[in-house]
Every structure is written in C-alpha cells, then in structure tokens.
Design a protein around this motif. Structure first.
Motif, PDB file in Angstrom:
ATOM      1  N   SER A 235     176.660 -62.556 -28.841  1.00  0.00           N
ATOM      2  CA  SER A 235     177.248 -61.280 -28.430  1.00  0.00           C
ATOM      3  C   SER A 235     176.729 -60.725 -27.102  1.00  0.00           C
TER       4      SER A 235
ATOM      5  N   VAL B  77     181.556 -66.540 -25.783  1.00  0.00           N
ATOM      6  CA  VAL B  77     181.796 -65.338 -26.579  1.00  0.00           C
ATOM      7  C   VAL B  77     181.458 -65.601 -28.041  1.00  0.00           C
TER       8      VAL B  77
ATOM      9  N   VAL C   2     178.863 -61.408 -23.890  1.00  0.00           N
ATOM     10  CA  VAL C   2     180.305 -61.199 -24.013  1.00  0.00           C
ATOM     11  C   VAL C   2     180.934 -61.000 -22.635  1.00  0.00           C
TER      12      VAL C   2
END
Length: 59
Positions: A27, A23, A30
């Motif tokens: 991005s 994470v 995620v």
C-alpha cells in the motif's frame, strides 16, 4: 496482437503490469504504482493509434 502494438505498445503493457503489481504488493507505494499504470495506458494508446494511422496510410 503484439505485432500490432509496436514497441511503444509493448512497453506500455509492461508498465501496466508492473504498476498493477506494485499496487497489489504494498500500500505505501500506491502512488508509484498508479503513476506507472497511467504511463502504461498512455503508451498503449499511442502504440494503437500509430498502428491504426499506419493501416490507413497516414504514417
């Protein structure tokens, strides 16, 4: 503490760390990181519960 977690608990901690690292790294992944975090929390909880049940003689 690590001896109380057992194999599942240690694997859960590893998954938690890997998930958080994913994470934090990027991005777009995620979703993959969050999935690993959730799986890790489940494994840690399972390891702790199994250890507690063993301490009470239920395992």
């Amino acid at each position: 503490m690590l001896d109380k977690l057992g194999t599942k608990g240690i694997a859960g901690v590893v998954l938690l760390v890997v998930g958080i690292a994913l994470v934090a790294y990027s991005s777009p992944i995620v979703a993959a990181g969050l999935a690993l975090v959730i799986a890790g929390v489940g494994l840690v909880a399972s390891g702790l519960i199994q250890s507690a049940m063993g301490a009470f003689g239920m395992m």
